[in-house]
Design a protein around this motif. Structure first.
Motif, PDB file in Angstrom:
ATOM      1  N   GLN A   1       0.839  -1.199   0.000  1.00 24.46           N
ATOM      2  CA  GLN A   1       0.000   0.000   0.000  1.00 24.46           C
ATOM      3  C   GLN A   1       0.874   1.250   0.000  1.00 24.46           C
ATOM      4  O   GLN A   1       2.010   1.242   0.479  1.00 24.46           O
ATOM      5  N   ASN A   2       0.338   2.334  -0.553  1.00 21.62           N
ATOM      6  CA  ASN A   2       1.085   3.591  -0.585  1.00 21.62           C
ATOM      7  C   ASN A   2       1.367   4.083   0.825  1.00 21.62           C
ATOM      8  O   ASN A   2       0.470   4.124   1.677  1.00 21.62           O
ATOM      9  N   LEU A   3       2.598   4.481   1.056  1.00 15.80           N
ATOM     10  CA  LEU A   3       2.958   5.023   2.372  1.00 15.80           C
ATOM     11  C   LEU A   3       2.399   6.431   2.557  1.00 15.80           C
ATOM     12  O   LEU A   3       1.967   6.791   3.654  1.00 15.80           O
ATOM     13  N   PHE A   4       2.410   7.214   1.482  1.00 17.10           N
ATOM     14  CA  PHE A   4       2.036   8.616   1.602  1.00 17.10           C
ATOM     15  C   PHE A   4       1.140   9.020   0.432  1.00 17.10           C
ATOM     16  O   PHE A   4       1.146   8.388  -0.629  1.00 17.10           O
ATOM     17  N   ALA A   5       0.378  10.098   0.670  1.00 15.55           N
ATOM     18  CA  ALA A   5      -0.437  10.682  -0.398  1.00 15.55           C
ATOM     19  C   ALA A   5       0.187  11.985  -0.897  1.00 15.55           C
ATOM     20  O   ALA A   5       0.274  12.241  -2.103  1.00 15.55           O
ATOM     21  N   TYR A   6       0.688  12.820   0.048  1.00 20.89           N
ATOM     22  CA  TYR A   6       1.269  14.115  -0.317  1.00 20.89           C
ATOM     23  C   TYR A   6       2.253  14.529   0.772  1.00 20.89           C
ATOM     24  O   TYR A   6       2.000  15.439   1.565  1.00 20.89           O
ATOM     25  N   PRO A   7       3.424  13.880   0.809  1.00 21.33           N
ATOM     26  CA  PRO A   7       4.405  14.173   1.864  1.00 21.33           C
ATOM     27  C   PRO A   7       5.083  15.519   1.632  1.00 21.33           C
ATOM     28  O   PRO A   7       5.876  15.672   0.703  1.00 21.33           O
ATOM     29  N   ARG A   8       4.753  16.496   2.483  1.00 19.37           N
ATOM     30  CA  ARG A   8       5.202  17.876   2.236  1.00 19.37           C
ATOM     31  C   ARG A   8       6.517  18.175   2.979  1.00 19.37           C
ATOM     32  O   ARG A   8       7.425  18.786   2.421  1.00 19.37           O
TER      33      ARG A   8
ATOM     34  N   ARG B   1      -2.304  15.688   2.853  1.00 19.70           N
ATOM     35  CA  ARG B   1      -3.536  15.198   2.238  1.00 19.70           C
ATOM     36  C   ARG B   1      -4.248  14.195   3.146  1.00 19.70           C
ATOM     37  O   ARG B   1      -5.475  14.184   3.212  1.00 19.70           O
ATOM     38  N   THR B   2      -3.498  13.366   3.838  1.00 19.81           N
ATOM     39  CA  THR B   2      -4.102  12.406   4.777  1.00 19.81           C
ATOM     40  C   THR B   2      -4.173  12.973   6.191  1.00 19.81           C
ATOM     41  O   THR B   2      -4.686  12.321   7.089  1.00 19.81           O
ATOM     42  N   HIS B   3      -3.606  14.193   6.395  1.00 17.56           N
ATOM     43  CA  HIS B   3      -3.629  14.860   7.707  1.00 17.56           C
ATOM     44  C   HIS B   3      -2.959  13.988   8.778  1.00 17.56           C
ATOM     45  O   HIS B   3      -3.482  13.832   9.882  1.00 17.56           O
ATOM     46  N   THR B   4      -1.806  13.436   8.421  1.00 16.79           N
ATOM     47  CA  THR B   4      -1.113  12.533   9.337  1.00 16.79           C
ATOM     48  C   THR B   4       0.354  12.906   9.465  1.00 16.79           C
ATOM     49  O   THR B   4       0.909  13.650   8.635  1.00 16.79           O
TER      50      THR B   4
ATOM     51  N   LEU C   1      -5.803  18.155  14.068  1.00 17.48           N
ATOM     52  CA  LEU C   1      -4.656  18.447  13.203  1.00 17.48           C
ATOM     53  C   LEU C   1      -5.122  18.389  11.752  1.00 17.48           C
ATOM     54  O   LEU C   1      -5.419  17.328  11.222  1.00 17.48           O
ATOM     55  N   GLU C   2      -5.128  19.586  11.106  1.00 17.86           N
ATOM     56  CA  GLU C   2      -5.549  19.655   9.705  1.00 17.86           C
ATOM     57  C   GLU C   2      -4.443  20.280   8.869  1.00 17.86           C
ATOM     58  O   GLU C   2      -3.867  21.302   9.213  1.00 17.86           O
ATOM     59  N   TYR C   3      -4.154  19.609   7.755  1.00 17.12           N
ATOM     60  CA  TYR C   3      -3.155  20.064   6.794  1.00 17.12           C
ATOM     61  C   TYR C   3      -1.798  20.289   7.472  1.00 17.12           C
ATOM     62  O   TYR C   3      -1.286  21.419   7.523  1.00 17.12           O
ATOM     63  N   PRO C   4      -1.190  19.237   8.018  1.00 17.18           N
ATOM     64  CA  PRO C   4       0.103  19.385   8.701  1.00 17.18           C
ATOM     65  C   PRO C   4       1.195  19.862   7.747  1.00 17.18           C
ATOM     66  O   PRO C   4       1.273  19.417   6.597  1.00 17.18           O
ATOM     67  N   GLN C   5       2.035  20.746   8.261  1.00 18.47           N
ATOM     68  CA  GLN C   5       3.101  21.343   7.455  1.00 18.47           C
ATOM     69  C   GLN C   5       4.470  20.980   8.058  1.00 18.47           C
ATOM     70  O   GLN C   5       4.686  19.839   8.425  1.00 18.47           O
TER      71      GLN C   5
END
Length: 600
Positions: free
Chosen positions: A477-484, A501-504, A523-527
């Motif tokens: 399975q994909n580890l990440f969707a959008y690793p910023r 994207r996954t807020h994780t 926690l929304e949209y972690p940076q």
């Protein structure tokens, strides 16, 4: 004798004086005295009916009142209540009315008129023989009555004797039955007394045995308590020793200061010289211990409660009654206090980096496309230099004291920048970014880089060569969707990645094994995220407008900062280990806020 049948057909007296006309009675013409008897019709008739009867039945033989049957029978038929019983069937030996005769005895040959049959009964042999038989029967009845009385006496006596015997037997049975029950009760009482005596003895033995066990267990618990107390006391021995050393140094310094002042007054220059040298050396030691005290961590611990539902046997068998879990320093809540605002004409701050306790670097992504260098002071900061780029920079990490690495995602390159002590650019080297690179961290002479659009993490050599790449877990399975953004733990064993994207936030090893994933509704949209010297993780909630403090294993400790602290769309964050300050860059208002961080 005749009878009057007006209502009940019989008189109140058994004596009958006259007979009534059956023809009138049959047709409802009222009562009329019978004066004749028709032998063929077998009916008693009155004067009027006789006159008509003779006209209609001329051949019928009519008897007048003197010759007609005088023994009148007035009983009504049980089957036909409106008819008189007038006949007797000798074959059936049964009386009958006219309807019974016509219906039931039509085939009988010996059915005769009852009064006619009975006219000579007084002189008949049947009555004479019956009278004789009745005399004998009367004598027999008397004899039978005597015998009956005698036998009745015997029966009565037998009944009395049987009743008495039954009563006596009943009393004996009841008494015996009760005695059996009493024997059972007595036997039970005896057993109960024996059991009580035995149980009392066993209880005494049990109490003695349990008392001994209680003494041993209490001794065991008290010993364990003492050992645990000693273990707890030893937990922060180093700090206590450091505190004792510091207090001794301070006390000795105070004594030296007194001696120095005394030597000055007395003009003892040699003494003053020696004491002054000792005092200077002692001041250095005090400064060292002060720094150690400030940077020392007081070990927290939490006593593990025993299971009070255990059995006494399990408590006896338990080898360790007390235990406490050391609380990892990253699990300790931090206290936060505002330090200062750092103002600059930013477009949007994407990354912050503390290069040293006196130097803060900030990347402006949108408007200025620059690297801004701030000189940090105790309560403010001053912009000392701004280096502009042709392309938009995103992430930055420290490689050495005067060297950083900056990602340029849309140019797919990483720039290595070397500074002088005065923070002038000495050298710039570009290496391949191997894709649209965003977040970056340095660890053990390698660069760890995140790639938004491919959802992957890559470990690069310092020349830009791909060493490892992670994008799938063990299940494919994909580890990440959008690793910023990403950062590494202080011991360089873990990588922390924020996925907006996954807020994780994901914690994984340098082999790509996932150790923990943090997800929280707040926690929304972690940076960008950063770590302190204790391993605590701080992550920006870009849309939730807060900063989350997490432990080294991504357990939520608390929400450290929120709107009440001036947090507004935070995207960048950096921590200074030396000054214990946390810097947060805001995307919306272009400000950087500095906060003092201390352990609770």
């Amino acid at each position: 004798m005749a009878s009057n049948f007006s209502g009940s057909l019989t008189q109140d007296s058994d004596e009958v004086t006259e007979m009534y006309c059956e023809e009138c009675d049959r047709h409802g013409d009222g009562y009329a005295t019978a004066v004749a008897f028709c032998v063929e019709c077998v009916d008693y008739i009155c004067v009027t009916c006789q006159r008509y009867h003779k006209r209609q039945f001329k051949t019928h033989k009519i008897q007048d009142s003197n010759s007609m049957p005088q023994d009148f029978y007035f009983e009504k038929c049980s089957t036909h209540p409106g008819q008189l019983v007038k006949f007797f069937c000798s074959e059936c030996n049964k009386e009958a009315c006219q309807e019974c005769k016509d219906n039931d005895h039509v085939n009988c040959s010996d059915v005769n008129h009852l009064p006619t049959l009975a006219s000579d009964i007084q002189k008949s042999d049947e009555l004479i023989n019956f009278s004789k038989n009745m005399d004998q029967l009367s004598k027999d009845i008397k004899d039978t009555e005597k015998l009956l009385n005698a036998k009745s006496e015997v029966i009565k006596k037998q009944e009395e004797n049987a009743t008495e015997a039954c009563k006596e037997q009943s009393n004996k049975l009841i008494a015996t039955y009760k005695q059996h029950h009493q024997d059972l009760v007595d036997e039970f009482d005896k057993k109960m007394e024996e059991t009580i005596a035995r149980l009392k003895k066993e209880r005494l033995e049990l109490i003695q045995k349990l008392s001994e066990k209680e003494r041993n267990f209490e001794k065991k618990v008290r010993t364990a308590e003492t050992n645990m107390t000693q273990e707890v006391v030893k937990t922060n021995t180093n700090f206590k020793e450091l505190k004792f050393e510091h207090l001794n140094l301070v006390g000795n310094l105070k004594a030296l200061i007194v001696d120095i002042e005394q030597a000055q007054k007395l003009g003892q220059n040699c003494e003053l010289f020696i004491k002054l040298k000792l005092a200077k050396q002692m001041c250095k030691h005090i400064q060292v211990t002060s720094d150690q005290i400030q940077n020392s961590y007081i070990q927290r611990y939490k006593l593990k409660e025993s299971d009070i539902q255990q059995t006494s046997q399990s408590l006896e068998d338990q080898t360790r009654l007390f235990s406490f879990n050391k609380v990892h320093v990253s699990d300790v809540e931090k206290k936060i206090a505002f330090n200062c605002d750092i103002n600059h004409e930013f477009g949007s701050i994407t990354s912050l980096l503390v290069l040293s306790e006196h130097t803060l670097l900030a990347l402006d992504y949108n408007n200025r496309c620059s690297l801004v260098i701030f000189k940090l002071k105790k309560s403010n900061a001053e912009c000392i230099k701004e280096t502009k780029f042709k392309n938009q920079p995103w992430g930055i990490t420290k490689v050495s004291d005067y060297k950083v690495a900056v990602t340029f995602p849309y140019k797919e390159k990483i720039r290595l920048i070397t500074f002088s002590e005065e923070m002038k650019v000495l050298d710039i080297t570009d290496i391949p970014g191997n894709g649209c690179c965003f977040g970056i961290a340095y660890s053990n002479n390698h660069l760890v880089v995140s790639y938004n659009f491919t959802g992957s993490i890559k470990i690069l050599s310092m020349s830009g060569k791909i060493v490892k790449s992670f994008d799938k877990d063990d299940n494919g399975q994909n580890l990440f969707a959008y690793p910023r953004y990403l950062t590494v733990s202080p011991d360089n064993t873990m990588i922390y990645v924020s996925d907006c994207r996954t807020h994780t936030v994901t914690c994984l090893t340098f082999d790509g094994k996932v150790k923990a994933i943090y997800k929280d509704d707040q926690l929304e949209y972690p940076q960008q995220l950063t770590v302190d010297e204790y391993g605590s993780v701080y992550v920006c909630g870009g849309v939730s407008n807060n900063i989350h403090q997490l432990s080294h294993d991504l357990t939520k400790v608390k929400i450290l900062l929120d709107k009440n602290h001036g947090i507004d769309t935070p995207t960048s964050i950096a921590y200074c280990q030396h000054t214990k300050r946390l810097f947060v860059g805001m995307y919306g208002n272009g400000k950087i806020k500095a906060y003092n961080v201390t352990l609770e």
